[in-house]
Design a protein around this motif. Structure first.
Motif, short mmCIF file in Angstrom:
data_model
loop_
_atom_site.label_atom_id
_atom_site.label_comp_id
_atom_site.label_asym_id
_atom_site.label_seq_id
_atom_site.Cartn_x
_atom_site.Cartn_y
_atom_site.Cartn_z
N GLN A 113 77.70 9.26 -42.76
CA GLN A 113 76.66 8.78 -43.68
C GLN A 113 75.29 8.63 -43.03
OE1 GLN A 113 77.57 8.50 -46.97
NE2 GLN A 113 79.43 9.40 -46.08
N LYS A 114 75.26 8.58 -41.72
CA LYS A 114 74.00 8.51 -40.96
C LYS A 114 73.07 7.39 -41.47
CE LYS A 114 74.23 13.34 -39.62
NZ LYS A 114 75.67 13.42 -39.97
N PRO A 115 73.55 6.16 -41.47
CA PRO A 115 72.71 5.04 -41.94
C PRO A 115 71.64 4.66 -40.93
CG PRO A 115 74.78 4.21 -41.08
CD PRO A 115 74.89 5.72 -41.04
N ASP A 116 70.58 4.05 -41.43
CA ASP A 116 69.60 3.42 -40.55
C ASP A 116 70.12 2.08 -40.05
OD1 ASP A 116 67.37 5.36 -40.85
OD2 ASP A 116 67.44 4.72 -42.94
N VAL A 117 70.85 1.39 -40.95
CA VAL A 117 71.44 0.09 -40.62
C VAL A 117 72.87 0.07 -41.14
CG1 VAL A 117 71.35 -2.41 -41.01
CG2 VAL A 117 69.22 -1.12 -40.70
N LEU A 118 73.79 -0.38 -40.30
CA LEU A 118 75.16 -0.61 -40.73
C LEU A 118 75.42 -2.11 -40.65
CD1 LEU A 118 77.78 0.59 -41.73
CD2 LEU A 118 78.50 0.92 -39.35
N ALA A 119 75.57 -2.73 -41.83
CA ALA A 119 75.71 -4.19 -41.92
C ALA A 119 77.18 -4.54 -42.11
CB ALA A 119 74.88 -4.71 -43.09
N ARG A 159 80.10 -1.31 -27.00
CA ARG A 159 80.06 0.15 -26.93
C ARG A 159 79.58 0.72 -28.26
NH1 ARG A 159 82.88 4.91 -28.04
NH2 ARG A 159 83.04 6.38 -26.28
N LEU A 160 80.11 0.19 -29.36
CA LEU A 160 79.71 0.67 -30.68
C LEU A 160 78.21 0.46 -30.91
CD1 LEU A 160 80.19 1.68 -33.57
CD2 LEU A 160 81.02 -0.61 -34.15
N LEU A 161 77.70 -0.69 -30.51
CA LEU A 161 76.28 -0.98 -30.67
C LEU A 161 75.42 0.08 -30.00
CD1 LEU A 161 73.99 -2.98 -31.53
CD2 LEU A 161 74.28 -4.06 -29.28
N VAL A 162 75.80 0.44 -28.76
CA VAL A 162 75.03 1.44 -28.01
C VAL A 162 75.20 2.83 -28.61
CG1 VAL A 162 74.72 2.52 -25.76
CG2 VAL A 162 75.16 0.07 -25.90
N GLN A 163 76.43 3.21 -28.94
CA GLN A 163 76.67 4.52 -29.52
C GLN A 163 75.95 4.67 -30.85
OE1 GLN A 163 78.17 7.00 -27.95
NE2 GLN A 163 78.70 5.72 -26.20
N ALA A 164 75.91 3.60 -31.64
CA ALA A 164 75.19 3.66 -32.92
C ALA A 164 73.71 3.89 -32.69
CB ALA A 164 75.43 2.37 -33.70
N LEU A 165 73.13 3.17 -31.73
CA LEU A 165 71.70 3.34 -31.44
C LEU A 165 71.40 4.77 -31.00
CD1 LEU A 165 70.94 -0.01 -29.61
CD2 LEU A 165 69.97 0.73 -31.79
N LYS A 166 72.32 5.38 -30.27
CA LYS A 166 72.12 6.77 -29.86
C LYS A 166 72.03 7.70 -31.06
CE LYS A 166 74.49 8.54 -26.52
NZ LYS A 166 75.64 8.93 -25.65
N HIS A 167 72.60 7.27 -32.17
CA HIS A 167 72.59 8.07 -33.40
C HIS A 167 71.63 7.49 -34.43
CE1 HIS A 167 76.16 9.65 -31.42
NE2 HIS A 167 76.09 10.67 -32.23
N GLY A 168 70.70 6.68 -33.98
CA GLY A 168 69.65 6.17 -34.87
C GLY A 168 70.07 5.07 -35.80
N CYS A 169 71.18 4.41 -35.51
CA CYS A 169 71.70 3.37 -36.41
C CYS A 169 71.70 2.01 -35.72
CB CYS A 169 73.12 3.73 -36.84
SG CYS A 169 73.95 2.46 -37.83
N PRO A 178 80.82 -19.29 -37.18
CA PRO A 178 80.34 -19.74 -35.86
C PRO A 178 80.73 -18.80 -34.73
CG PRO A 178 82.19 -21.09 -36.59
CD PRO A 178 81.79 -20.24 -37.76
N ARG A 179 81.78 -17.99 -34.92
CA ARG A 179 82.22 -17.09 -33.87
C ARG A 179 82.48 -15.71 -34.44
NH1 ARG A 179 87.05 -17.75 -31.39
NH2 ARG A 179 87.94 -18.91 -33.13
N SER A 180 82.34 -14.70 -33.58
CA SER A 180 82.64 -13.33 -33.96
C SER A 180 82.98 -12.55 -32.71
CB SER A 180 81.43 -12.69 -34.67
OG SER A 180 81.71 -11.33 -34.98
N ARG A 181 83.84 -11.55 -32.86
CA ARG A 181 84.12 -10.64 -31.75
C ARG A 181 83.05 -9.53 -31.69
NH1 ARG A 181 89.47 -11.69 -30.41
NH2 ARG A 181 88.85 -11.01 -28.33
N LEU A 182 82.23 -9.44 -32.72
CA LEU A 182 81.14 -8.47 -32.73
C LEU A 182 79.96 -9.05 -31.96
CD1 LEU A 182 81.23 -7.43 -36.51
CD2 LEU A 182 82.37 -6.29 -34.57
N VAL A 183 79.32 -8.23 -31.16
CA VAL A 183 78.18 -8.70 -30.37
C VAL A 183 76.85 -8.23 -30.97
CG1 VAL A 183 79.57 -8.79 -28.27
CG2 VAL A 183 78.24 -6.72 -28.79
N PHE A 184 76.86 -7.85 -32.23
CA PHE A 184 75.65 -7.36 -32.88
C PHE A 184 74.71 -8.52 -33.22
CE2 PHE A 184 79.01 -4.53 -35.04
CZ PHE A 184 79.19 -3.79 -33.87
N PRO A 185 73.42 -8.23 -33.39
CA PRO A 185 72.52 -9.28 -33.86
C PRO A 185 72.91 -9.75 -35.25
CG PRO A 185 71.43 -7.13 -33.85
CD PRO A 185 72.73 -6.96 -33.13
#
Length: 264
Positions: A113-119, A159-169, A178-185
């Motif tokens: 889908q090549k999103p700009d943002v994946l929420a 890893r996903l955060l970095v790989q996504a940025l490499k693809h413009g996402c 209060p907690r998440s295993r995701l390290v995204f902003p």
């Protein structure tokens, strides 16, 4: 590691996609207007949260009786292993990317889908409510199973955060837990409306500036050198070839590459 520079800002609307999991707080999105997102991707049972999803990505062993039966819902597109295995392979394969559907569906979405943002919503992979692990009641905490690819979920999300940025996402987390295993902003849903392409470009640049690209590059080099890549996705048939110590070293590099303190 080469991450393309932030592209010239377009003048169209950003492509913001919602990736919906099955955590109890997934139901927060029920009143959200559909037009807040370019597309909605539901994972496994999450199609039941709201009826206007665009894509359903389900695991290969997902029971057929849990798929949508309503003809209207089936007009949407439903994808399984035939589609997501090649997509995850494009990002290095299951051993390195992590074999659980929140990660797999994310890679599929970025690839197709090549999103700009994946929420992300309902994908925090926290199971501390014994009475209700999922929005539909008690479910299987798949990311916590004993699996060689899931020893460090935070590292896999880094890893996903970095790989996504490499693809413009840009990956963001809409969770208010209060907690998440995701390290995204983290980002509140109400702030999505203010995400112009210029603002997204600024956020990408800010995150890129905090990433230790030398660590990420080293992680990718080790991944390639080890060669734990299985085109059919069936890594479990090759467990005797996989050294968990090496995978732990790779996880450590991804964790050191990303400033996890920036996650909300």
């Amino acid at each position: 590691m080469t991450i393309p520079p932030i592209e010239t800002v377009r003048d169209d609307a950003p492509r913001i996609l919602l990736l919906l999991g099955s955590a109890p707080d997934a139901v927060r999105c029920e009143p959200w207007p559909k037009q807040a997102f370019s597309r909605t991707v539901a994972i496994n049972n999450a199609w039941r949260v709201r009826p206007d999803w665009d894509f359903l990505v389900h695991s290969g062993d997902f029971p057929s009786d849990r798929l949508p039966h309503d003809a209207t819902l089936r007009q949407a597109r439903i994808f399984s292993a035939t589609q997501y295995v090649p997509a995850q392979n494009a990002f290095g394969g299951f051993v390195y990317a992590g074999a659980t559907m929140a990660l797999t569906a994310a890679y599929w979405t970025i690839h197709s889908q090549k999103p700009d943002v994946l929420a992300f919503l309902g994908c925090d992979m926290i199971y501390d409510r014994p009475d209700k692990t999922h929005f539909y009641g008690i479910g299987r905490p798949d990311p916590l199973r004993d699996d060689v690819t899931l020893r460090n979920l935070e590292a896999k999300s880094a890893r996903l955060l970095v790989q996504a940025l490499k693809h413009g996402c840009l990956c963001i987390n809409l969770s208010d837990l209060p907690r998440s295993r995701l390290v995204f902003p983290r980002l509140a849903f109400d702030a999505l409306g203010g995400l112009s392409l210029a603002r997204i470009a600024d956020m990408k640049a800010d995150i890129l500036g905090s990433i230790r690209l030398d660590k990420a590059e080293k992680a990718e080099e080790i991944e390639k050198d080890l060669g734990y890549f299985y085109e059919d996705g069936m890594y479990w048939n090759h467990l005797d070839e996989i050294d968990e110590t090496f995978l732990a070293d790779i996880d450590g590099l991804w964790m050191s590459a990303v400033d996890t303190r920036r996650a909300g």
